[in-house]
Design an enzyme around this catalytic site. Structure first.
Site, PDB file in Angstrom:
ATOM      1  N   ASP A   1       0.039   5.379   0.670  1.00 14.63           N
ATOM      2  CA  ASP A   1      -1.082   5.988   1.366  1.00 14.63           C
ATOM      3  C   ASP A   1      -0.849   7.474   1.638  1.00 14.63           C
ATOM      4  O   ASP A   1       0.153   7.854   2.237  1.00 14.63           O
ATOM      5  CB  ASP A   1      -1.260   5.237   2.700  1.00 14.63           C
ATOM      6  CG  ASP A   1      -2.595   5.479   3.347  1.00 14.63           C
ATOM      7  OD1 ASP A   1      -3.460   6.117   2.739  1.00 14.63           O
ATOM      8  OD2 ASP A   1      -2.769   5.015   4.486  1.00 14.63           O
TER       9      ASP A   1
ATOM     10  N   GLU B   1       0.832  -1.204   0.000  1.00 11.87           N
ATOM     11  CA  GLU B   1       0.000   0.000   0.000  1.00 11.87           C
ATOM     12  C   GLU B   1       0.866   1.252   0.000  1.00 11.87           C
ATOM     13  O   GLU B   1       1.891   1.318   0.680  1.00 11.87           O
ATOM     14  CB  GLU B   1      -0.914  -0.004   1.233  1.00 11.87           C
ATOM     15  CG  GLU B   1      -1.886   1.161   1.303  1.00 11.87           C
ATOM     16  CD  GLU B   1      -2.843   1.038   2.475  1.00 11.87           C
ATOM     17  OE1 GLU B   1      -3.256   2.088   2.988  1.00 11.87           O
ATOM     18  OE2 GLU B   1      -3.173  -0.101   2.874  1.00 11.87           O
TER      19      GLU B   1
ATOM     20  N   GLU C   1      -2.926  10.297   3.765  1.00 11.02           N
ATOM     21  CA  GLU C   1      -4.036  10.589   4.659  1.00 11.02           C
ATOM     22  C   GLU C   1      -3.960  12.060   5.052  1.00 11.02           C
ATOM     23  O   GLU C   1      -2.952  12.508   5.597  1.00 11.02           O
ATOM     24  CB  GLU C   1      -3.992   9.698   5.900  1.00 11.02           C
ATOM     25  CG  GLU C   1      -4.302   8.239   5.616  1.00 11.02           C
ATOM     26  CD  GLU C   1      -4.277   7.371   6.853  1.00 11.02           C
ATOM     27  OE1 GLU C   1      -5.135   6.477   6.965  1.00 11.02           O
ATOM     28  OE2 GLU C   1      -3.384   7.592   7.700  1.00 11.02           O
TER      29      GLU C   1
END
Length: 285
Positions: free
Chosen positions: A110, A108, A112
Site C-alpha cells: 500500500d 496488501e 497512501e
C-alpha cells in the site's frame, strides 16, 4: 451533398476513434500498448474517473471520491504507475496506489499519499498486510514536489522480498521472514488498485486539518501504467525474471539509496514505535 456530408462524418468518426485509442494507450502491460478498459475498470464513481488526452484522472469532490481496479489478479512481478498528485491545498485528501488480495486473510502492499496544506510537504505512508495483519506503517517525506511533475511509484514482488520504489529509488523493503514466524504474501494473487477519497479525520496532521471543499475538485492524474507480472490462473507457477538471484535482495547501490531515504526523509517507522509495540515485531529484529 448528402453523400459527401455522410462521407465526411465517417472520416470524422474514424479519426475520433483513432484519437480515443491513442489516448488510452498510456497504459502498458509488459511491452504491449493496452487500452485502459482492456485491463482496468472504474471500481466506483464512474463519473469521477476521467480521460484527459493521454492521461487518466481521479476526482474527489464533496459528493464522492473515485477509484479503478485491474480486471486480473497477479502473483509476483512488477507494477508501476506515474502519478501527479493533487496540487495546492490537498489537506484531508488521500490518493492510494496498492495491490491487494481478497478476504479476511488478505495480503496488501500500500502507498497512501497524504495531502497537506499549501506549501507543506506530502507524506507518503506505506503499509504491508500479510494474512490480514497490517499495522506496519512507515512514513516518509519525498525529496521533490510530487504535484509539479509525474513521478513513478512501483512494487517489485517475488518470493524473497517486496520492494517499494519511487523513481527507481527503493524506499521500503519487506523481506520474507517466514522462518521467524512472520507470514509473507506469496500464495494469494493480488489485484492492482488506485483511489482518491476524503480522510480528513486522520490524514493531515492527525486529523487536525480538515478538507477545504472550496478547493474542490481535487484531481490525481495518472499515465504510463506498466504491469510486468504473472497474470494468475489456477495452477500457475508464476516463475519468471523476478526469480533470478539479482532480484532476491537489493544490490549495493539500492541498499545505499534505501539508507539515504530512511536517514533523511523517514518520519515514522512502526519498528521504532515502542508505545504501540513494547516488544518489536519479529520482522523488525
Amino acid at each position: 451533398m448528402a453523400m459527401a456530408s455522410c462521407e465526411g462524418c465517417r472520416i470524422c468518426i474514424y479519426w475520433w476513434l483513432i484519437n480515443i485509442i491513442v489516448m488510452l494507450c498510456s497504459f502498458v502491460v509488459g511491452s504491449q500498448c493496452a487500452a485502459f478498459n482492456d485491463f482496468f475498470y472504474p471500481s466506483w464513481a464512474l463519473g469521477h474517473v476521467m480521460s484527459q488526452g493521454d492521461l487518466l484522472q481521479l476526482k474527489l469532490d464533496h459528493a464522492s471520491g473515485a477509484g479503478f481496479a485491474s480486471k486480473s489478479t497477479y502473483l509476483f512481478g512488477k507494477a508501476n504507475v506515474q502519478i501527479k498528485l493533487v496540487p495546492g491545498d490537498s489537506a484531508g485528501t488521500v490518493t492510494a496506489f496498492y495491490m491487494s488480495s481478497q478476504g479476511d486473510q488478505h495480503d496488501e502492499f500500500d502507498y497512501e499519499f497524504l495531502g497537506n496544506t499549501s506549501g507543506e510537504p506530502y507524506v507518503v505512508q506505506t503499509n504491508v498486510y500479510s494474512k490480514g495483519v497490517g499495522n506496519r506503517e512507515q512514513r516518509i517525506y519525498l525529496w521533490f514536489d510530487p504535484t509539479a511533475n509525474f513521478h513513478s511509484y512501483s512494487f517489485l514482488w517475488n518470493r524473497q522480498q517486496a520492494v517499494f520504489f519511487v523513481d527507481d529509488v527503493p524506499i521500503r523493503v519487506f523481506s520474507n521472514n517466514e522462518k521467524r514466524g512472520v507470514p509473507y504474501p506469496q500464495t494469494r494473487p493480488m489485484g492492482i488498485f488506485s483511489s482518491i477519497w476524503n480522510a480528513d479525520d486522520w490524514a493531515t496532521q492527525g486529523g487536525r486539518v480538515k478538507t477545504d471543499w472550496s478547493h474542490a475538485p481535487f484531481l490525481s492524474t495518472y499515465k504510463n501504467f506498466n504491469i510486468d507480472a504473472c497474470k494468475y490462473t489456477t495452477g500457475s507457477s508464476c516463475s519468471s525474471w523476478w526469480d533470478q538471484p539479482a532480484y532476491a535482495s537489493l544490490n549495493e547501490k539500492q541498499s545505499m539509496q534505501l539508507k539515504w531515504v530512511h536517514e533523511k526523509y523517514m518520519i515514522y517507522d512502526y519498528c521504532k514505535d515502542s508505545v504501540r509495540f513494547p516488544t518489536p515485531p519479529a520482522e523488525c529484529a
